[in-house]
Scaffold this motif. Sequence first.
Motif, PDB file in Angstrom:
ATOM      1  N   VAL A  81       0.845  -1.201   0.000  1.00 30.67           N
ATOM      2  CA  VAL A  81       0.000   0.000   0.000  1.00 30.67           C
ATOM      3  C   VAL A  81       0.878   1.248   0.000  1.00 30.67           C
ATOM      4  O   VAL A  81       0.598   2.222  -0.719  1.00 30.67           O
ATOM      5  N   ALA A  82       1.936   1.246   0.794  1.00 29.95           N
ATOM      6  CA  ALA A  82       2.860   2.385   0.800  1.00 29.95           C
ATOM      7  C   ALA A  82       3.492   2.582  -0.568  1.00 29.95           C
ATOM      8  O   ALA A  82       3.703   3.723  -1.015  1.00 29.95           O
ATOM      9  N   ASP A  83       3.791   1.481  -1.269  1.00 33.29           N
ATOM     10  CA  ASP A  83       4.367   1.587  -2.615  1.00 33.29           C
ATOM     11  C   ASP A  83       3.365   2.221  -3.583  1.00 33.29           C
ATOM     12  O   ASP A  83       3.747   3.040  -4.434  1.00 33.29           O
ATOM     13  N   ILE A  84       2.099   1.831  -3.479  1.00 32.98           N
ATOM     14  CA  ILE A  84       1.072   2.426  -4.336  1.00 32.98           C
ATOM     15  C   ILE A  84       1.034   3.933  -4.143  1.00 32.98           C
ATOM     16  O   ILE A  84       0.998   4.706  -5.109  1.00 32.98           O
ATOM     17  N   ASP A  85       1.056   4.372  -2.891  1.00 34.84           N
ATOM     18  CA  ASP A  85       0.964   5.815  -2.651  1.00 34.84           C
ATOM     19  C   ASP A  85       2.213   6.549  -3.109  1.00 34.84           C
ATOM     20  O   ASP A  85       2.133   7.679  -3.577  1.00 34.84           O
ATOM     21  N   ALA A  86       3.361   5.893  -3.005  1.00 34.96           N
ATOM     22  CA  ALA A  86       4.587   6.513  -3.503  1.00 34.96           C
ATOM     23  C   ALA A  86       4.535   6.654  -5.025  1.00 34.96           C
ATOM     24  O   ALA A  86       5.011   7.658  -5.580  1.00 34.96           O
ATOM     25  N   ILE A  87       3.963   5.679  -5.705  1.00 30.26           N
ATOM     26  CA  ILE A  87       3.796   5.782  -7.156  1.00 30.26           C
ATOM     27  C   ILE A  87       2.865   6.943  -7.487  1.00 30.26           C
ATOM     28  O   ILE A  87       3.146   7.754  -8.377  1.00 30.26           O
ATOM     29  N   ARG A  88       1.748   7.029  -6.776  1.00 29.97           N
ATOM     30  CA  ARG A  88       0.822   8.144  -7.010  1.00 29.97           C
ATOM     31  C   ARG A  88       1.522   9.484  -6.826  1.00 29.97           C
ATOM     32  O   ARG A  88       1.396  10.398  -7.657  1.00 29.97           O
ATOM     33  N   GLU A  89       2.279   9.580  -5.750  1.00 26.92           N
ATOM     34  CA  GLU A  89       2.983  10.831  -5.477  1.00 26.92           C
ATOM     35  C   GLU A  89       3.983  11.149  -6.576  1.00 26.92           C
ATOM     36  O   GLU A  89       4.140  12.314  -6.982  1.00 26.92           O
ATOM     37  N   SER A  90       4.654  10.128  -7.107  1.00 22.68           N
ATOM     38  CA  SER A  90       5.635  10.347  -8.168  1.00 22.68           C
ATOM     39  C   SER A  90       4.985  10.872  -9.441  1.00 22.68           C
ATOM     40  O   SER A  90       5.642  11.538 -10.253  1.00 22.68           O
ATOM     41  N   LEU A  91       3.695  10.570  -9.613  1.00 20.95           N
ATOM     42  CA  LEU A  91       2.965  11.036 -10.791  1.00 20.95           C
ATOM     43  C   LEU A  91       2.521  12.486 -10.664  1.00 20.95           C
ATOM     44  O   LEU A  91       2.090  13.098 -11.641  1.00 20.95           O
ATOM     45  N   GLY A  92       2.591  13.014  -9.459  1.00 18.98           N
ATOM     46  CA  GLY A  92       2.211  14.407  -9.228  1.00 18.98           C
ATOM     47  C   GLY A  92       0.723  14.644  -9.280  1.00 18.98           C
ATOM     48  O   GLY A  92       0.283  15.725  -9.672  1.00 18.98           O
ATOM     49  N   VAL A  93      -0.059  13.633  -8.861  1.00 16.83           N
ATOM     50  CA  VAL A  93      -1.513  13.776  -8.882  1.00 16.83           C
ATOM     51  C   VAL A  93      -2.074  13.581  -7.483  1.00 16.83           C
ATOM     52  O   VAL A  93      -1.499  12.867  -6.648  1.00 16.83           O
ATOM     53  N   GLU A  94      -3.209  14.206  -7.230  1.00 13.72           N
ATOM     54  CA  GLU A  94      -3.855  14.110  -5.925  1.00 13.72           C
ATOM     55  C   GLU A  94      -4.748  12.880  -5.816  1.00 13.72           C
ATOM     56  O   GLU A  94      -4.876  12.297  -4.734  1.00 13.72           O
ATOM     57  N   GLN A  95      -5.376  12.482  -6.937  1.00 10.06           N
ATOM     58  CA  GLN A  95      -6.310  11.365  -6.919  1.00 10.06           C
ATOM     59  C   GLN A  95      -6.084  10.440  -8.111  1.00 10.06           C
ATOM     60  O   GLN A  95      -5.601  10.874  -9.165  1.00 10.06           O
ATOM     61  N   VAL A  96      -6.462   9.183  -7.912  1.00 14.83           N
ATOM     62  CA  VAL A  96      -6.398   8.189  -8.978  1.00 14.83           C
ATOM     63  C   VAL A  96      -7.678   7.370  -8.969  1.00 14.83           C
ATOM     64  O   VAL A  96      -8.368   7.277  -7.950  1.00 14.83           O
ATOM     65  N   VAL A  97      -7.987   6.786 -10.117  1.00 20.91           N
ATOM     66  CA  VAL A  97      -8.920   5.672 -10.146  1.00 20.91           C
ATOM     67  C   VAL A  97      -8.089   4.449  -9.789  1.00 20.91           C
ATOM     68  O   VAL A  97      -7.081   4.164 -10.443  1.00 20.91           O
ATOM     69  N   MET A  98      -8.478   3.733  -8.744  1.00 15.77           N
ATOM     70  CA  MET A  98      -7.718   2.562  -8.297  1.00 15.77           C
ATOM     71  C   MET A  98      -8.403   1.306  -8.787  1.00 15.77           C
ATOM     72  O   MET A  98      -9.611   1.136  -8.608  1.00 15.77           O
ATOM     73  N   ALA A  99      -7.636   0.428  -9.428  1.00 16.52           N
ATOM     74  CA  ALA A  99      -8.188  -0.826  -9.939  1.00 16.52           C
ATOM     75  C   ALA A  99      -7.284  -1.977  -9.531  1.00 16.52           C
ATOM     76  O   ALA A  99      -6.064  -1.830  -9.455  1.00 16.52           O
ATOM     77  N   GLY A 100      -7.900  -3.129  -9.279  1.00 19.54           N
ATOM     78  CA  GLY A 100      -7.119  -4.305  -8.935  1.00 19.54           C
ATOM     79  C   GLY A 100      -7.934  -5.563  -9.090  1.00 19.54           C
ATOM     80  O   GLY A 100      -9.147  -5.559  -8.835  1.00 19.54           O
ATOM     81  N   GLY A 101      -7.265  -6.636  -9.523  1.00 19.02           N
ATOM     82  CA  GLY A 101      -7.937  -7.912  -9.679  1.00 19.02           C
ATOM     83  C   GLY A 101      -7.309  -8.975  -8.811  1.00 19.02           C
ATOM     84  O   GLY A 101      -6.098  -8.962  -8.569  1.00 19.02           O
TER      85      GLY A 101
END
Length: 288
Positions: A81-101
Amino acid sequence: MSTPEREFDLQVNGARLRMQVLGADDAPVLLVHHGAPGLGSRSEPVRSFGPFADTYRVVTFDARGSGESEDVPPYTHAQWVADIDAIRESLGVEQVVMAGGSYGGFLAMEYTLAHPDRVSALVLRDTAANTDHDHLAVERARSTDRVPIDEWTISRIGTGAFADDTEFERYWRGILPLYDHAYDPEAVERKARATRYHYATHNAAFGQNMPGYDLTGRLGEIRCPTLVVVGRHDWRTPVPASQAIADGIPGAELVVFEHSGHSPQLEEPEEFQRVVRDFLRRAGVGRR
């Protein structure tokens, strides 16, 4: 007009992760987590969500301990989960559509619960909020008439008990025939050959993380628009598991794909894309 695409390595919380991004940099981000820790990779999300790059910036990656990313423990839900948020932060965006299977759905829900303000919409595919239905997978493997599955393989479903990658590959080859609605031996062989095996990641995921996994009491905290999809013939995470998620998340939508197993995004791709696009449109996520 071709869709922009790039692959690169990203240092995230002490691990090198292999990233693949499709779509325009100014498009809303659709961040997709693959399943099967130690077996899965970004290749499935790229196939499944690549078509959405006409509207979204589709961000896929090999999680730590999977695919081409580094084997750097810990392989815990908190770390992923921490890795996901670090990726989001690296993209410079506040929100994402999160998907997972599948297992990626576990982490998509965990991320949404940990960072509710960061998720504009949630797409879950063939996943579960706890382990209540795991025994059914063992029963289905033992009773299937599709192919003979030996007891060694059946006894290791969901256990995380592999000594090395050789054992892990033996297991994967044995259980793979159950995943698709229509059995294709050649496709099974292609998948087995294409897999990068990381047995220690899988052992941690299923031997350490899953025994205590249970989000059912927290599903009501998820308030973003949520779509739950599942194949009617999914042997691993059956329809009742998805129904429980949809019942627990306020306003969640459930769509069952009648001609699919564990992967409706690949077995019924056109219908999957239609359903997801319609959901995201109604959720107000996309270019305006």
